[in-house]
Motif scaffolding. Structure first.
Motif, PDB file in Angstrom:
ATOM      1  N   ALA A  14       0.830  -1.209   0.000  1.00 35.66           N
ATOM      2  CA  ALA A  14       0.000   0.000   0.000  1.00 35.66           C
ATOM      3  C   ALA A  14       0.864   1.259   0.000  1.00 35.66           C
ATOM      4  N   GLN A  15       2.178   1.089  -0.013  1.00 38.44           N
ATOM      5  CA  GLN A  15       3.123   2.204  -0.088  1.00 38.44           C
ATOM      6  C   GLN A  15       3.897   2.115  -1.404  1.00 38.44           C
ATOM      7  N   PHE A  25       6.188   7.824   4.393  1.00 37.87           N
ATOM      8  CA  PHE A  25       5.070   6.913   4.150  1.00 37.87           C
ATOM      9  C   PHE A  25       3.755   7.688   4.061  1.00 37.87           C
ATOM     10  N   ALA A  26       2.884   7.235   3.157  1.00 36.35           N
ATOM     11  CA  ALA A  26       1.557   7.841   3.021  1.00 36.35           C
ATOM     12  C   ALA A  26       0.644   7.302   4.114  1.00 36.35           C
ATOM     13  N   LEU A  27      -0.023   8.190   4.827  1.00 30.44           N
ATOM     14  CA  LEU A  27      -0.911   7.789   5.917  1.00 30.44           C
ATOM     15  C   LEU A  27      -2.339   8.236   5.617  1.00 30.44           C
ATOM     16  N   ASP A  28      -3.268   7.289   5.714  1.00 32.26           N
ATOM     17  CA  ASP A  28      -4.682   7.616   5.531  1.00 32.26           C
ATOM     18  C   ASP A  28      -5.460   6.940   6.659  1.00 32.26           C
ATOM     19  N   GLU A  29      -5.809   7.727   7.671  1.00 32.18           N
ATOM     20  CA  GLU A  29      -6.485   7.174   8.852  1.00 32.18           C
ATOM     21  C   GLU A  29      -8.002   7.143   8.710  1.00 32.18           C
ATOM     22  N   ASN A  30      -8.513   7.576   7.561  1.00 29.18           N
ATOM     23  CA  ASN A  30      -9.966   7.628   7.378  1.00 29.18           C
ATOM     24  C   ASN A  30     -10.527   6.439   6.617  1.00 29.18           C
ATOM     25  N   THR A  31      -9.659   5.557   6.149  1.00 29.64           N
ATOM     26  CA  THR A  31     -10.124   4.395   5.392  1.00 29.64           C
ATOM     27  C   THR A  31      -9.944   3.122   6.209  1.00 29.64           C
ATOM     28  N   GLY A 182     -16.478  -9.048  11.304  1.00 30.11           N
ATOM     29  CA  GLY A 182     -15.864  -8.164  12.289  1.00 30.11           C
ATOM     30  C   GLY A 182     -14.350  -8.155  12.250  1.00 30.11           C
ATOM     31  N   PHE A 183     -13.770  -8.558  11.118  1.00 31.03           N
ATOM     32  CA  PHE A 183     -12.311  -8.539  10.984  1.00 31.03           C
ATOM     33  C   PHE A 183     -11.807  -7.178  10.505  1.00 31.03           C
ATOM     34  N   ILE A 184     -12.638  -6.474   9.711  1.00 31.22           N
ATOM     35  CA  ILE A 184     -12.279  -5.158   9.181  1.00 31.22           C
ATOM     36  C   ILE A 184     -13.151  -4.108   9.851  1.00 31.22           C
ATOM     37  N   LYS A 185     -12.570  -2.994  10.212  1.00 36.10           N
ATOM     38  CA  LYS A 185     -13.330  -1.932  10.869  1.00 36.10           C
ATOM     39  C   LYS A 185     -14.474  -1.466   9.966  1.00 36.10           C
ATOM     40  N   PRO A 186     -15.617  -1.073  10.522  1.00 40.15           N
ATOM     41  CA  PRO A 186     -16.784  -0.674   9.720  1.00 40.15           C
ATOM     42  C   PRO A 186     -16.493   0.529   8.826  1.00 40.15           C
ATOM     43  N   ASP A 187     -17.220   0.612   7.725  1.00 38.41           N
ATOM     44  CA  ASP A 187     -17.120   1.775   6.842  1.00 38.41           C
ATOM     45  C   ASP A 187     -17.524   3.040   7.609  1.00 38.41           C
ATOM     46  N   GLU A 188     -16.931   4.152   7.212  1.00 36.90           N
ATOM     47  CA  GLU A 188     -17.256   5.470   7.793  1.00 36.90           C
ATOM     48  C   GLU A 188     -17.064   5.516   9.311  1.00 36.90           C
ATOM     49  N   SER A 189     -16.127   4.709   9.823  1.00 39.51           N
ATOM     50  CA  SER A 189     -15.918   4.693  11.278  1.00 39.51           C
ATOM     51  C   SER A 189     -14.607   5.356  11.685  1.00 39.51           C
ATOM     52  N   GLY A 190     -13.904   5.940  10.702  1.00 34.94           N
ATOM     53  CA  GLY A 190     -12.619   6.574  10.984  1.00 34.94           C
ATOM     54  C   GLY A 190     -12.775   7.890  11.734  1.00 34.94           C
ATOM     55  N   PRO A 191     -11.670   8.549  12.091  1.00 35.10           N
ATOM     56  CA  PRO A 191     -10.297   8.124  11.785  1.00 35.10           C
ATOM     57  C   PRO A 191      -9.839   6.955  12.664  1.00 35.10           C
ATOM     58  N   HIS A 192      -8.973   6.122  12.089  1.00 37.46           N
ATOM     59  CA  HIS A 192      -8.482   4.932  12.771  1.00 37.46           C
ATOM     60  C   HIS A 192      -7.062   5.158  13.254  1.00 37.46           C
ATOM     61  N   PRO A 285      14.093   0.714  21.528  1.00 38.02           N
ATOM     62  CA  PRO A 285      13.329   1.337  20.442  1.00 38.02           C
ATOM     63  C   PRO A 285      12.295   0.363  19.884  1.00 38.02           C
ATOM     64  N   GLN A 286      11.058   0.852  19.694  1.00 37.82           N
ATOM     65  CA  GLN A 286       9.966   0.002  19.218  1.00 37.82           C
ATOM     66  C   GLN A 286       9.410   0.545  17.905  1.00 37.82           C
ATOM     67  N   VAL A 287       9.112  -0.394  16.999  1.00 37.16           N
ATOM     68  CA  VAL A 287       8.690  -0.046  15.640  1.00 37.16           C
ATOM     69  C   VAL A 287       7.346  -0.711  15.340  1.00 37.16           C
ATOM     70  N   TYR A 288       6.480  -0.021  14.602  1.00 36.49           N
ATOM     71  CA  TYR A 288       5.256  -0.645  14.095  1.00 36.49           C
ATOM     72  C   TYR A 288       5.087  -0.294  12.626  1.00 36.49           C
ATOM     73  N   TYR A 289       4.211  -1.008  11.912  1.00 41.58           N
ATOM     74  CA  TYR A 289       4.165  -0.849  10.455  1.00 41.58           C
ATOM     75  C   TYR A 289       2.802  -1.069   9.811  1.00 41.58           C
ATOM     76  N   LYS A 290       1.850  -1.658  10.513  1.00 43.74           N
ATOM     77  CA  LYS A 290       0.584  -1.991   9.866  1.00 43.74           C
ATOM     78  C   LYS A 290      -0.318  -0.782   9.623  1.00 43.74           C
ATOM     79  N   HIS A 291       0.049   0.376  10.175  1.00 47.73           N
ATOM     80  CA  HIS A 291      -0.684   1.600   9.841  1.00 47.73           C
ATOM     81  C   HIS A 291      -0.310   2.076   8.440  1.00 47.73           C
TER      82      HIS A 291
END
Length: 351
Positions: A14-15, A25-31, A182-192, A285-291
């Motif tokens: 997705a990048q 990295f491109a971030l889109d918290e509304n989808t 219930g595996f994917i967050k509901p539509d129009e429920s952002g920002p995530h 130091p801690q790293v995350y990536y799934k966002h």
């Protein structure tokens, strides 16, 4: 036992990872679904061939080509892939055809192309490679299962160059089922917000990440793949203890680790596993990536892509930092992933 080095990486995600590790990295918290950044497929195969390929196959070919090119390898001793969903696009087509045609007059094309090993076999056919070819379908440790297979063969001195990859694709129909489940967050429920999320489910995506593993260190080497361990079920309270045991088996302690890469995905129910491990490594130091990558069965391959680049570049991108702890240099990284409380994996890489 032979060493195992990551000498080339190819990533379609997705990048904008086709051109290398992003500086930003491109971030889109509304989808609730991160769309794939599609490569120029015509640079890798003809438009005619492209029309017959599912997304996962095309992305797998691109990612594997990039990994081999970067490592400067043409001859392979094995091709090993991991996938959780396989070629779900063709599976959907075949099942729909069964219903639409009342189970009669079905063409076999979609069924043939729906098998989980389609990506690995297509890569082999394109390369004319008749070596060991295997695909693991093992939930969220499918990619790690492929890594374990490759590592065992290196340890036995049976191979010199192995292509290993994790591939998953998503369709609109499967996406709708995942939302119902219930595996994917509901539509129009952002920002995530992935860190500090207060809701269940995750932001999903798809992708393909391949690694060129070799027994020789070269100028293109990212890191050494030291060890991998997978566990199907693990109690929340024992996550930290298991990580310490894993390190101890490799003659290391917590303080030998320069960074931990965690698979936080924004599911408040199951991110507790990552928080538990984060508490054990609060001084690291801690790293995350799934966002930035989204969640999918083989998203941990993207995590290894991130960890490998941290070692090679000696820098953690600000957008991927969980905490503000820093080290002057990075030599050993621990990666931990799980999905919905099962399929736990620990991976150790170093330089």
């Amino acid at each position: 036992m032979a060493k195992t080095y990551i000498n080339g990486i190819g990533c379609v995600s997705a990048q904008a990872t086709v051109d290398g590790f992003p500086s930003e990295f491109a971030l889109d918290e509304n989808t609730n679904f991160l769309e794939l950044v599609k490569p120029e497929y015509k640079d890798y195969f003809s438009p005619i061939a492209s029309r017959r390929m599912a997304k996962g196959v095309k992305n797998g070919i691109v990612a594997s080509t990039l990994a081999m090119k970067e490592a400067g390898i043409e001859n392979l001793d094995a091709i090993i892939t991991g996938t959780g969903m396989g070629c779900i696009e063709d599976s959907d087509k075949f099942l729909k055809a069964i219903i639409d045609n009342n189970e009669q007059f079905l063409t076999p094309t979609s069924f043939i192309q729906s098998t989980h090993n389609t990506v690995a076999s297509t890569i082999a056919i394109n390369l004319g490679c008749k070596a060991y070819n295997f695909t693991y379908v093992n939930g969220a440790v499918s990619f790690e299962s492929a890594l374990v297979d490759a590592k065992l063969q290196f340890d036995a001195d049976e191979v010199s160059n192995v292509l290993v990859g994790g591939i998953d694709e998503m369709t609109e129909y499967t996406k709708s089922l995942f939302k119902l489940a219930g595996f994917i967050k509901p539509d129009e429920s952002g920002p995530h917000k992935i860190l500090g999320s207060h809701t269940k489910a995750t932001v999903f995506s798809e992708g393909a990440t391949f690694f060129m593993l070799s027994d020789t260190k070269t100028e293109s080497t990212y890191a050494e793949l030291v060890d991998i361990e997978t566990i199907n079920k693990l109690e929340l309270s024992k996550v930290g203890h298991k990580a310490i045991e894993f390190l101890k088996a490799n003659n290391l302690t917590q303080h030998d680790i320069d960074a931990v890469v965690l698979g936080f995905d924004g599911d408040v129910e199951f991110d507790e596993y990552y928080k538990e491990l984060a508490r054990e490594f609060a001084f690291t130091p801690q790293v995350y990536y799934k966002h930035v990558s989204g969640e999918y069965n083989t998203a941990s391959a993207f995590g290894l892509y991130v960890g490998s680049n941290v070692l090679k570049n000696q820098e953690i991108p600000q957008q991927l930092k969980v905490n503000e702890v820093e080290k002057p240099s990075y030599h050993k990284i621990l990666l931990y992933n799980q999905y919905r409380g099962i399929d736990h994996s620990f991976t150790l890489i170093s330089i």
